[in-house]
Motif scaffolding. Structure first.
Motif, PDB file in Angstrom:
ATOM      1  N   SER A   1      -4.504   4.099 -13.965  1.00 26.72           N
ATOM      2  CA  SER A   1      -4.274   2.673 -13.783  1.00 26.72           C
ATOM      3  C   SER A   1      -5.381   1.858 -14.418  1.00 26.72           C
ATOM      4  O   SER A   1      -6.522   2.312 -14.565  1.00 26.72           O
TER       5      SER A   1
ATOM      6  N   GLY B   1       3.076   7.626  -9.250  1.00 29.41           N
ATOM      7  CA  GLY B   1       2.290   8.599  -9.998  1.00 29.41           C
ATOM      8  C   GLY B   1       2.195   8.326 -11.484  1.00 29.41           C
ATOM      9  O   GLY B   1       1.448   9.001 -12.198  1.00 29.41           O
ATOM     10  N   CYS B   2       2.961   7.338 -11.974  1.00 30.19           N
ATOM     11  CA  CYS B   2       2.915   7.025 -13.404  1.00 30.19           C
ATOM     12  C   CYS B   2       1.824   5.988 -13.681  1.00 30.19           C
ATOM     13  O   CYS B   2       1.291   5.359 -12.759  1.00 30.19           O
TER      14      CYS B   2
ATOM     15  N   ALA C   1       0.884   4.111  -3.086  1.00 24.57           N
ATOM     16  CA  ALA C   1       0.428   5.490  -2.907  1.00 24.57           C
ATOM     17  C   ALA C   1       1.446   6.507  -3.418  1.00 24.57           C
ATOM     18  O   ALA C   1       1.104   7.676  -3.631  1.00 24.57           O
ATOM     19  N   ARG C   2       2.688   6.073  -3.627  1.00 23.03           N
ATOM     20  CA  ARG C   2       3.741   6.972  -4.114  1.00 23.03           C
ATOM     21  C   ARG C   2       3.949   6.858  -5.618  1.00 23.03           C
ATOM     22  O   ARG C   2       4.798   7.571  -6.175  1.00 23.03           O
TER      23      ARG C   2
ATOM     24  N   ASP D   1       0.794  -1.226   0.000  1.00 24.36           N
ATOM     25  CA  ASP D   1       0.000   0.000   0.000  1.00 24.36           C
ATOM     26  C   ASP D   1       0.829   1.281   0.000  1.00 24.36           C
ATOM     27  O   ASP D   1       0.561   2.209  -0.773  1.00 24.36           O
TER      28      ASP D   1
ATOM     29  N   LEU E   1      -5.013   1.863  -5.733  1.00 22.99           N
ATOM     30  CA  LEU E   1      -4.181   2.674  -4.842  1.00 22.99           C
ATOM     31  C   LEU E   1      -3.103   3.478  -5.552  1.00 22.99           C
ATOM     32  O   LEU E   1      -2.649   4.493  -5.011  1.00 22.99           O
ATOM     33  N   ALA E   2      -2.663   3.044  -6.721  1.00 18.58           N
ATOM     34  CA  ALA E   2      -1.673   3.827  -7.451  1.00 18.58           C
ATOM     35  C   ALA E   2      -2.293   5.154  -7.875  1.00 18.58           C
ATOM     36  O   ALA E   2      -3.451   5.209  -8.286  1.00 18.58           O
ATOM     37  N   ARG E   3      -1.529   6.234  -7.789  1.00 19.41           N
ATOM     38  CA  ARG E   3      -2.083   7.570  -8.058  1.00 19.41           C
ATOM     39  C   ARG E   3      -2.186   7.886  -9.542  1.00 19.41           C
ATOM     40  O   ARG E   3      -2.956   8.748  -9.952  1.00 19.41           O
ATOM     41  N   GLY E   4      -1.382   7.203 -10.367  1.00 21.99           N
ATOM     42  CA  GLY E   4      -1.414   7.453 -11.801  1.00 21.99           C
ATOM     43  C   GLY E   4      -2.603   6.784 -12.461  1.00 21.99           C
ATOM     44  O   GLY E   4      -3.375   6.062 -11.817  1.00 21.99           O
TER      45      GLY E   4
END
Length: 263
Positions: free
Chosen positions: A228, A198-199, A195-196, A191, A223-226
């Motif tokens: 997805s 961004g791609c 969360a870090r 997790d 959970l990935a910010r990019g």
């Protein structure tokens, strides 16, 4: 297709790597393959060449320390071994091979290492691909490991691993099983690293994966910010790139073309 082998110095020892470069390929990004807990360069078999030919970009695979042709590693893995890979081995690899932008692409535990790499080196990572990756430890994960432990207790099974890992085979097997079944590891999750990231991230998973349900790619994609997405491959187990290579190649090619500006 140009194939070349490389030896790379790291603080812990030498890594063996192999690259596949299609004729006329673009310089960026390079796809870097992270193998699974029993894997190595040789066990990717024909997939790296097929991937390079499909996407038209260089592909690099390497043996982690303790695996394949790389130098041995002593003792058990630390609980943060996935982050350690991104912190120590990957920078040495990209520096030695002159890699600028990369797409970390990992199978099983290698998927967690690919995510860790994107979390630690955001300026280098254009996208991430995970295949059959675990995002946490669920009952199916532990049950699959228990079944594997029983299977590898049969005569001749360690010798099969030795064809790829030599004298390191017993360490490879024990490290995989002991780490994932240890009480200290049962609460591990991906997790914080997700969360870090961004791609863009593509999470590929087989619906019959014996080491993890579809909750894993769902969690990775959520959970990935990019940007997805996930691709569930039907009637497929834990090794989609071997069981359903055309589906994996097609999914990766579509993802990279639409998600990565350099492609």
């Amino acid at each position: 297709m140009l194939t070349s082998d490389h030896w790379i110095a790291t603080p812990g020892g030498r890594l063996f790597a192999r690259s596949w470069t299609p004729e006329g390929s673009q310089a960026n990004p390079t796809i870097v393959l992270f193998h699974d807990s029993l894997g190595c360069v040789e066990l990717w078999r024909e997939f790296p060449a097929a991937l390079a030919g499909t996407v038209g970009h260089r592909v690099v695979a390497y043996d982690r320390l303790g695996f394949g042709r790389s130098d041995p590693r002593q003792g058990p893995l630390a609980m943060g071994f996935m982050d350690e890979e991104a912190r120590e081995s990957v920078p040495a690899l990209v520096a030695a091979l002159g890699l600028d932008r990369i797409v970390p692409f990992g199978h099983s535990v290698g998927g967690a290492m690919a995510v860790s790499t994107a979390a630690r080196l955001p300026e280098r990572c254009a996208a991430v691909v995970t295949v059959a990756a675990q995002a946490f430890v669920e009952d199916r994960t532990r049950e699959g490991l228990q079944a594997a432990k029983r299977a590898f207790a049969e005569p001749g099974q360690v010798e099969r691993l030795a064809r790829y890992h030599g004298d390191k085979a017993r360490w490879v097997l024990d490290t995989w099983i002991d780490t994932w079944l240890s009480p200290e590891f049962k609460d591990w999750t991906l997790d914080a690293n997700l969360a870090r990231v961004g791609c863009p991230v593509l999470a590929i998973h087989g619906d019959r994966d014996e080491y993890g349900s579809v909750r894993h790619p769902e969690r990775i994609a959520a959970l990935a910010r990019g940007a997805s997405r996930m691709r569930i491959i039907e009637a497929c187990g834990h090794v989609p790139h071997r069981e359903a290579p055309e589906a994996v190649l097609g999914a990766v090619a579509d993802f990279l073309t639409s998600a990565v500006p350099e492609i």
